[in-house]
Design a protein around this motif. Structure first.
Motif, PDB file in Angstrom:
ATOM      1  N   GLY A  27       0.847  -1.181   0.000  1.00  0.00           N
ATOM      2  CA  GLY A  27       0.000   0.000   0.000  1.00  0.00           C
ATOM      3  C   GLY A  27       0.884   1.233   0.000  1.00  0.00           C
ATOM      4  O   GLY A  27       2.063   1.172  -0.368  1.00  0.00           O
ATOM      5  N   CYS A  79      -4.247   0.828   1.854  1.00  0.00           N
ATOM      6  CA  CYS A  79      -4.125  -0.302   0.932  1.00  0.00           C
ATOM      7  C   CYS A  79      -5.489  -0.496   0.283  1.00  0.00           C
ATOM      8  O   CYS A  79      -6.513  -0.205   0.886  1.00  0.00           O
ATOM      9  N   TYR A  80      -5.482  -0.968  -0.956  1.00  0.00           N
ATOM     10  CA  TYR A  80      -6.744  -1.062  -1.677  1.00  0.00           C
ATOM     11  C   TYR A  80      -6.605  -1.955  -2.900  1.00  0.00           C
ATOM     12  O   TYR A  80      -5.498  -2.284  -3.339  1.00  0.00           O
ATOM     13  N   SER A  89     -10.999  -0.628   0.246  1.00  0.00           N
ATOM     14  CA  SER A  89      -9.872   0.174   0.723  1.00  0.00           C
ATOM     15  C   SER A  89      -9.883   0.180   2.241  1.00  0.00           C
ATOM     16  O   SER A  89     -10.932   0.095   2.872  1.00  0.00           O
TER      17      SER A  89
END
Length: 146
Positions: A27, A79-80, A89
């Motif tokens: 991320g 982070c996603y 996400s």
């Protein structure tokens, strides 16, 4: 906005957030010093208790990362994953500090993706582990398309 495409999102439960974080690997970490922002794409390790980052430092780095890591009061990690109809996400906010744990290379290799070198010799690269204290954690995911 009759012709704008969109998808509905909803918040994640704690167990969903935990599951996504444990399955994820990378991320972007956001740091700040006064009015100056700095972001770093990083691999991470989350085991349900600790949220760790492996940060590289080079002899000729000028220590920009280090200056921001030291001066940031509240860091944000995002982070996603996203595609046209599905996405999620997770935003984690909290203090970040040097992690004082002891770990061998085999464990590091199991915790993190292979390190990506950018025009540097591996002998010139050192790693420091940092821990993000998970003060605020927010997760969202898609639930359907309109």
């Amino acid at each position: 906005m009759d012709n704008v495409e969109y998808v509905y999102t909803t918040g994640m439960t704690e167990s969903e957030i935990d599951e996504y974080l444990q399955a994820g690997e990378h991320g972007v970490l956001g740091l700040a010093h006064e009015n100056d922002a700095y972001t770093i794409p990083l691999s991470y390790h989350y085991d349900g208790n600790r949220f760790l980052f492996r940060v590289s430092e080079h002899d000729d780095d000028g220590s920009e990362k280090g200056r921001f890591l030291e001066s940031t009061e509240t860091a944000t990690f995002v982070c996603y994953a996203a595609s046209t109809n599905e996405s999620w996400s997770i935003h984690v906010r909290g203090t970040i500090e040097n992690w004082e744990g002891d770990v061998d290379e085999r464990t590091l290799n199991s915790w993190f993706q292979p390190f990506r070198l950018f025009d540097e010799a591996i002998e010139d690269v050192e790693f420091t582990l940092y821990e993000l204290q998970m003060g605020t954690v927010i997760g969202r995911k898609t639930v359907g398309q309109a």
